[in-house]
Design a protein around this motif. Structure first.
Motif, PDB file in Angstrom:
ATOM      1  N   GLY A  38       0.943  -1.069  -0.313  1.00 20.39           N
ATOM      2  CA  GLY A  38       0.006   0.256  -0.304  1.00 20.39           C
ATOM      3  C   GLY A  38       1.095   1.367  -0.499  1.00 20.39           C
ATOM      4  N   GLY A  39      -0.090   2.409  -0.215  1.00 22.35           N
ATOM      5  CA  GLY A  39       0.789   3.877  -0.705  1.00 22.35           C
ATOM      6  C   GLY A  39      -0.460   4.850  -0.547  1.00 22.35           C
ATOM      7  N   ASN A  40       0.630   5.824  -0.772  1.00 23.19           N
ATOM      8  CA  ASN A  40      -0.300   7.056  -1.202  1.00 23.19           C
ATOM      9  C   ASN A  40       0.153   7.380  -2.057  1.00 23.19           C
ATOM     10  OD1 ASN A  40       2.822   7.842  -0.411  1.00 23.19           O
ATOM     11  ND2 ASN A  40       1.813   9.766  -0.403  1.00 23.19           N
ATOM     12  N   TYR A  41      -0.775   8.534  -2.961  1.00 16.51           N
ATOM     13  CA  TYR A  41      -1.826   9.124  -3.655  1.00 16.51           C
ATOM     14  C   TYR A  41      -1.158  10.367  -3.735  1.00 16.51           C
ATOM     15  CZ  TYR A  41      -3.343  10.438  -8.408  1.00 16.51           C
ATOM     16  OH  TYR A  41      -3.388  10.601  -9.497  1.00 16.51           O
ATOM     17  N   TRP A  42      -0.085  11.073  -4.524  1.00 11.21           N
ATOM     18  CA  TRP A  42      -0.048  12.622  -3.417  1.00 11.21           C
ATOM     19  C   TRP A  42      -0.948  13.155  -4.198  1.00 11.21           C
ATOM     20  CZ3 TRP A  42       3.169  14.609  -0.122  1.00 11.21           C
ATOM     21  CH2 TRP A  42       3.018  15.875   0.165  1.00 11.21           C
ATOM     22  N   GLY A  43      -1.584  14.331  -3.401  1.00 11.22           N
ATOM     23  CA  GLY A  43      -2.724  15.461  -4.180  1.00 11.22           C
ATOM     24  C   GLY A  43      -3.452  14.529  -5.197  1.00 11.22           C
ATOM     25  N   THR A  44      -3.530  15.429  -6.575  1.00  8.94           N
ATOM     26  CA  THR A  44      -5.137  15.457  -6.804  1.00  8.94           C
ATOM     27  C   THR A  44      -4.857  14.589  -8.099  1.00  8.94           C
ATOM     28  OG1 THR A  44      -5.537  16.962  -7.797  1.00  8.94           O
ATOM     29  CG2 THR A  44      -6.908  17.013  -6.278  1.00  8.94           C
ATOM     30  N   GLU A  45      -3.572  14.440  -8.409  1.00  8.42           N
ATOM     31  CA  GLU A  45      -2.608  14.474  -9.513  1.00  8.42           C
ATOM     32  C   GLU A  45      -1.416  13.839  -9.335  1.00  8.42           C
ATOM     33  OE1 GLU A  45      -1.710  15.979 -14.644  1.00  8.42           O
ATOM     34  OE2 GLU A  45      -2.913  16.581 -13.300  1.00  8.42           O
ATOM     35  N   ASP A  46      -0.942  12.843  -9.169  1.00  9.41           N
ATOM     36  CA  ASP A  46       0.421  12.092  -9.068  1.00  9.41           C
ATOM     37  C   ASP A  46       1.047  11.962  -9.800  1.00  9.41           C
ATOM     38  OD1 ASP A  46       2.297  10.657  -7.669  1.00  9.41           O
ATOM     39  OD2 ASP A  46       1.452   9.646  -6.025  1.00  9.41           O
ATOM     40  N   PRO A  47       2.375  11.942 -10.185  1.00 12.26           N
ATOM     41  CA  PRO A  47       2.320  11.935 -11.552  1.00 12.26           C
ATOM     42  C   PRO A  47       4.068  10.141 -11.905  1.00 12.26           C
ATOM     43  CG  PRO A  47       4.059  13.320  -9.942  1.00 12.26           C
ATOM     44  CD  PRO A  47       3.205  13.020  -9.611  1.00 12.26           C
ATOM     45  N   ARG A  48       3.872   9.411 -10.438  1.00 14.19           N
ATOM     46  CA  ARG A  48       4.709   8.325 -10.387  1.00 14.19           C
ATOM     47  C   ARG A  48       3.019   7.969 -10.573  1.00 14.19           C
ATOM     48  NH1 ARG A  48       4.640   7.757  -3.724  1.00 14.19           N
ATOM     49  NH2 ARG A  48       2.934   8.966  -3.999  1.00 14.19           N
ATOM     50  N   SER A  91      -8.198   5.393 -15.354  1.00 11.58           N
ATOM     51  CA  SER A  91      -9.862   5.692 -15.076  1.00 11.58           C
ATOM     52  C   SER A  91      -9.892   5.892 -13.379  1.00 11.58           C
ATOM     53  CB  SER A  91     -10.698   5.021 -15.173  1.00 11.58           C
ATOM     54  OG  SER A  91     -10.671   3.741 -14.491  1.00 11.58           O
ATOM     55  N   GLY A  92     -11.015   7.192 -13.317  1.00 16.52           N
ATOM     56  CA  GLY A  92     -11.498   7.733 -12.221  1.00 16.52           C
ATOM     57  C   GLY A  92     -10.844   8.899 -11.611  1.00 16.52           C
ATOM     58  N   ARG A  93     -10.743   8.542 -10.418  1.00 18.93           N
ATOM     59  CA  ARG A  93      -9.558  10.006 -10.064  1.00 18.93           C
ATOM     60  C   ARG A  93      -9.172   9.996  -8.754  1.00 18.93           C
ATOM     61  NH1 ARG A  93     -12.961  10.850  -5.205  1.00 18.93           N
ATOM     62  NH2 ARG A  93     -15.185   9.941  -4.595  1.00 18.93           N
ATOM     63  N   ALA A  94      -8.911  10.570  -7.705  1.00 21.38           N
ATOM     64  CA  ALA A  94      -7.606  10.384  -6.909  1.00 21.38           C
ATOM     65  C   ALA A  94      -9.200  10.139  -5.345  1.00 21.38           C
ATOM     66  CB  ALA A  94      -7.007  11.527  -6.487  1.00 21.38           C
ATOM     67  N   PRO A  95      -8.562   9.205  -4.544  1.00 21.72           N
ATOM     68  CA  PRO A  95      -9.010   8.640  -3.558  1.00 21.72           C
ATOM     69  C   PRO A  95      -9.508  10.202  -2.556  1.00 21.72           C
ATOM     70  CG  PRO A  95      -6.975   8.145  -3.053  1.00 21.72           C
ATOM     71  CD  PRO A  95      -6.980   8.622  -4.696  1.00 21.72           C
ATOM     72  N   LYS A  96     -10.234  10.210  -1.693  1.00 26.68           N
ATOM     73  CA  LYS A  96     -10.331  11.125  -0.926  1.00 26.68           C
ATOM     74  C   LYS A  96     -11.123  10.301   0.860  1.00 26.68           C
ATOM     75  CE  LYS A  96     -11.658  14.964  -3.627  1.00 26.68           C
ATOM     76  NZ  LYS A  96     -12.982  15.935  -4.501  1.00 26.68           N
ATOM     77  N   GLY A  97     -10.348  10.435   1.578  1.00 27.85           N
ATOM     78  CA  GLY A  97     -10.894   9.620   3.001  1.00 27.85           C
ATOM     79  C   GLY A  97     -10.226   8.398   2.867  1.00 27.85           C
ATOM     80  N   GLU A  98     -10.849   7.999   3.899  1.00 26.93           N
ATOM     81  CA  GLU A  98     -10.556   6.160   4.542  1.00 26.93           C
ATOM     82  C   GLU A  98     -12.074   5.576   3.683  1.00 26.93           C
ATOM     83  OE1 GLU A  98     -10.838   4.928   8.189  1.00 26.93           O
ATOM     84  OE2 GLU A  98      -9.438   6.674   8.729  1.00 26.93           O
TER      85      GLU A  98
END
Length: 842
Positions: A120-130, A135-142
């Protein structure tokens, strides 16, 4: 002489075909191994380099040493340090990364991938270059996550689906808000990658507000060394360390190359075995070719050719054969390399995309191996032919080996065999890894000795088959006589099969014995019905013990809680257990005192007690990681095994003084024992958590058996190449023997032996030679399996030799089938000989 050698090659195309095939298969294995491992290493390195596309400099926390008995810890990377990193003049941006274990379940509730591959890891902000979104969008909350595209494809998930997952705590059921692509190696290997928003990832995978690493990207025109220098000035040197992305990529490439070297060496060992087996065939072929051309070579000597020229002529033939075989083997090896890549994908071990790598080293190795092996195998027959006096050769007085040569051969064979047996037996008295090298040396000496003695062994062993062969009448009698007529040829043919079956039998004996030992170990030491652990091997939450204890069917529960401590200044791991229930859940033989755990009373294993000079009633002081000290008393000394050992302490005594104890396993006993219903009840009590494994003793054994079976099947597959080469040797020997005995076969036909009888004679001869090699191989394999087991038994008290009679019977049957199949073409050829032409043959 050069032109003569080329004419001989062209004149004996059919006879040399089997030799070409034997060399070609060995070369194909070598070159295929090199192509496969080089391609895999290149693809992994390129994939790894992609992972550093957005990391020009990595900022990591420094390690802070603990004081006294306190444990050390890493410094914290905060959001302030991320902002400071992004603010340096040469930085285009900085990303704080969080990583950890995340168990994602498929639609059947089973863990996707192996535990260590589920990340598991983290998605940085709303657009992560990594992680580019498909499809879809960045996650928000648990309640929201992203999953990688490979996992989505394998599990059939899409945006909007709800999934079951866990980190270290309770089961979560978030919604998939997006799917992304990644070059992560764990995903390529069949694992999964789940991404949360940064605050959620910090809460679930690490420590709120902190990061595991900071990835800094440089502006255009700024080198990674310049950026690193700027970061070192801007960031506190006692808190962080900086490393360039180039160095990280180089280190990763070196690590990948090192890991590939082990795989490459392992595969090349089996390729070497194939070539070793092929060497017998080549030597056998050239021995018969030279014998059939004895008069021709004698005539060449009589008209002025020197010994060196005769030897050189045979070596030139070998060079041409080796070069042709190497060229064909290289092409076949490229195909094998490509096939192994595809096979990895079918075995749930997909490879990253990349081209096949055919390096100059691979081409050079293929030709060097093919030519050198062939020339080395042909050198002795060529030298032997050159030493025959021309007059003796023309009168064929050379045909029989002299008594002196046979005595010398048997003496050398006996010395090698005796030395090999002695070294192997000596190695069995050593402990662990100390005996591995001597045992390997002894095995090589013994195999060489048995090979040298094989002509001597062939007569009594083949004679033992005489009663069975009499059933087949004249054909059986002739087959037995033909088998022992030329013991050296029979020995070389049987030895090829012997080596393959020696290795296969030895591995089978070892695998079966180890599996029985693991079963015995679990049955003798564990009285618990179930063992609960994390899928990735990490510690369990201490809440697991409480949850299981509250289940209605559970009658006893105890953790196996590891804790770090010091005893007499030495590092030791204490095992925390429930003193009230541990005797119900385990059964260890007690050699001193009693198995009593509670309060200050502990039990220790024999090795630990011996190292500290303890016995029942001894007192010692333990210094805990948290700084506290406590005096403990040894109530009993027990016999440990590989599953459980060490100092067992009651958790009630351990927990107050230990800051971070780790439950590696929880043992459970239920009212009704093991059953599907009981297992389901335990899994439900734990929330059907995909990160947690609930296993009974049979599950543990099956897990180990799965590993042994996988390794054994790989060995069978790799050694199959050596067996195929051995089959070619039997075919080659029989075909050339038929050619050599054309006149004899013609006479047999003329005096009344029909074609069916001729076929039966050749087939029985092949069957006898194959079974002779198989018997030697099975005998050596059992001996080596026993010897290796004695070495393992020095560290595994429950080791027990198990002879796989059924499998050995199958191996013997397969050897018989090999013999029958190998004789099909030679037998047909013998039966179709024109008797009049055969009688007139030279």
């Amino acid at each position: 002489m050069f032109r003569t050698a080329l004419r001989n090659v062209l004149a004996h195309k059919a006879r040399l075909l089997m030799t070409v095939l034997a060399v070609m298969l060995g070369v194909a294995f070598v070159s295929g191994t090199l192509v496969f491992t080089n391609s895999l290493s290149d693809a992994l390195q390129k994939q790894s380099a992609k992972g550093f596309d957005h990391v020009d400099v990595a900022v990591t926390p420094q390690w802070k040493e603990g004081e006294g008995d306190e444990a050390g810890e890493y410094r914290e990377l905060t959001r302030e340090l991320v902002d400071d990193s992004a603010a340096v003049p040469g930085a285009a941006g900085a990303i704080g990364t969080v990583q950890g274990f995340t168990a994602l379940a498929d639609k059947d509730g089973k863990l996707i991938g192996n535990g260590f591959q589920s990340q598991g890891g983290n998605y940085w902000g709303t657009e992560d270059p990594r992680y580019p979104l498909v499809s879809g969008r960045a996650p928000k909350g648990e309640g929201e996550i992203l999953i990688d595209s490979e996992t989505a494809k394998r599990a059939g998930y899409k945006v909007g689906d709800t999934v079951r997952m866990s980190v270290d705590g309770p089961v979560l059921e978030p919604e998939i808000t997006g799917v992304f692509t990644t070059d992560d190696g764990n995903v390529a290997a069949g694992g999964s990658l789940t991404l949360f928003d940064t605050p959620t990832a910090q809460k679930l995978l690490g420590k709120p507000g902190t990061f595991d690493e900071i990835a800094v990207e440089a502006k255009d025109g700024v080198s990674d060394t310049e950026l690193r220098a700027q970061l070192e000035k801007a960031l506190p040197s006692d808190v962080v360390e900086t490393t360039t992305g180039t160095k990280l990529a180089d280190d990763q490439a070196k690590a990948i190359a090192a890991s590939m070297s082990g795989l490459k060496q392992g595969l090349l060992v089996f390729a070497g075995i194939s070539l070793f087996v092929g060497t017998f065939i080549i030597a056998n072929t050239f021995t018969m070719l030279v014998a059939q051309r004895t008069k021709e070579l004698a005539l060449m000597r009589a008209v002025g050719a020197s010994r060196r020229q005769v030897t050189r002529s045979v070596l030139i033939e070998a060079f041409v054969v080796g070069a042709v075989a190497a060229a064909v083997g290289l092409v076949a090896g490229v195909g094998i390399g490509a096939g192994l890549r595809s096979l990895m994908g079918t075995l749930d071990a997909p490879m990253p995309d990349g081209p096949l790598v055919i390096s100059p080293g691979t081409v050079g190795s293929a030709f060097a191996v093919g030519i050198l092996v062939t020339m080395l195998a042909a050198w002795l027959p060529g030298r032997r032919a050159a030493r025959i006096p021309p007059v003796a050769a023309m009168s064929a007085l050379h045909a029989q080996a002299t008594t002196k040569s046979l005595v010398l051969r048997n003496t050398l064979g006996a010395l090698f065999s005796a030395a090999g047996v002695a070294v192997v037996l000596a190695a069995t008295t050593m402990e662990g890894s100390d005996g591995q090298a001597p045992m390997g040396l002894g095995a090589v000496l013994l195999i060489i000795g048995v090979f040298v003695l094989t002509p001597l062994l062939s007569r009594p062993l083949i004679a033992a088959a005489a009663p069975v062969l009499r059933v087949f009448g004249v054909s059986g009698k002739l087959a037995r006589q033909n088998s022992v007529r030329n013991p050296r040829r029979t020995a070389a043919t049987a030895s090829a099969l012997m080596i393959g079956l020696t290795l296969i039998t030895g591995m089978t004996v070892m695998a079966g014995s180890l599996q029985k030992s693991i079963d015995k170990m679990a049955a003798s030491a564990i009285e618990a019905d179930y063992m609960v652990s994390m899928a990735n091997g990490h510690p369990l939450s201490q809440d697991i013990e409480k949850q299981l204890g509250q289940s209605g069917d559970v009658t006893a529960v105890s953790p196996m809680r590891n804790a770090y401590a010091r005893v007499d200044g030495e590092h030791e791991y204490l095992t925390g257990v429930n003193g009230a229930t541990i005797e119900e859940l385990t059964e260890f033989p007690v050699t001193q005192g009693s198995f009593e755990v509670g309060g200050a009373r502990v039990v220790v294993d024999e090795d630990t007690a011996k190292s500290y000079g303890w016995k029942a009633g001894s007192d010692f002081t333990v210094a805990y990681e948290g700084g506290g000290k406590r005096k403990l008393t040894v109530s009993g000394v027990y016999q440990a095994n590989e599953m459980m050992s060490g100092i067992m302490v009651d958790t009630a005594v351990l927990d107050p003084d230990e800051s971070e104890p780790a439950d590696m396993m929880v043992m459970v006993k239920t009212a009704d024992g093991t059953s599907d219903a009981a297992k389901d009840a335990l899994e439900k009590a734990l929330g059907s958590n995909p990160a947690i494994k609930v296993q009974d003793k049979q599950d543990l054994s099956n897990e180990v058996a799965k590993m042994f079976t996988l390794i054994l099947n790989m060995v069978y597959g790799l050694l199959a190449m050596a067996v195929i080469v051995a089959v070619l040797g039997v075919i080659n020997t029989l075909a050339m023997s038929v050619f050599e005995r054309s006149q004899e076969i013609g006479m047999l036909r003329a005096i009344g032996l029909d074609r069916t009888g001729i076929k039966r004679m050749v087939r029985l001869e092949s069957l006898v030679i194959s079974l002779f090699g198989a018997v030697l191989g099975l005998g050596l394999g059992v001996f080596f399996g026993w010897a290796a087991g004695e070495l393992v038994g020095s560290r595994m008290a429950t080791y027990e030799l198990v002879l796989p009679w059924a499998r050995m019977g199958v191996f013997l049957l397969l050897a018989a089938v090999v013999g029958v199949l190998a004789a099909l073409w030679p037998a047909r050829r013998a039966a179709r000989l024109n008797m009049l032409q055969a009688i007139k043959a030279e």
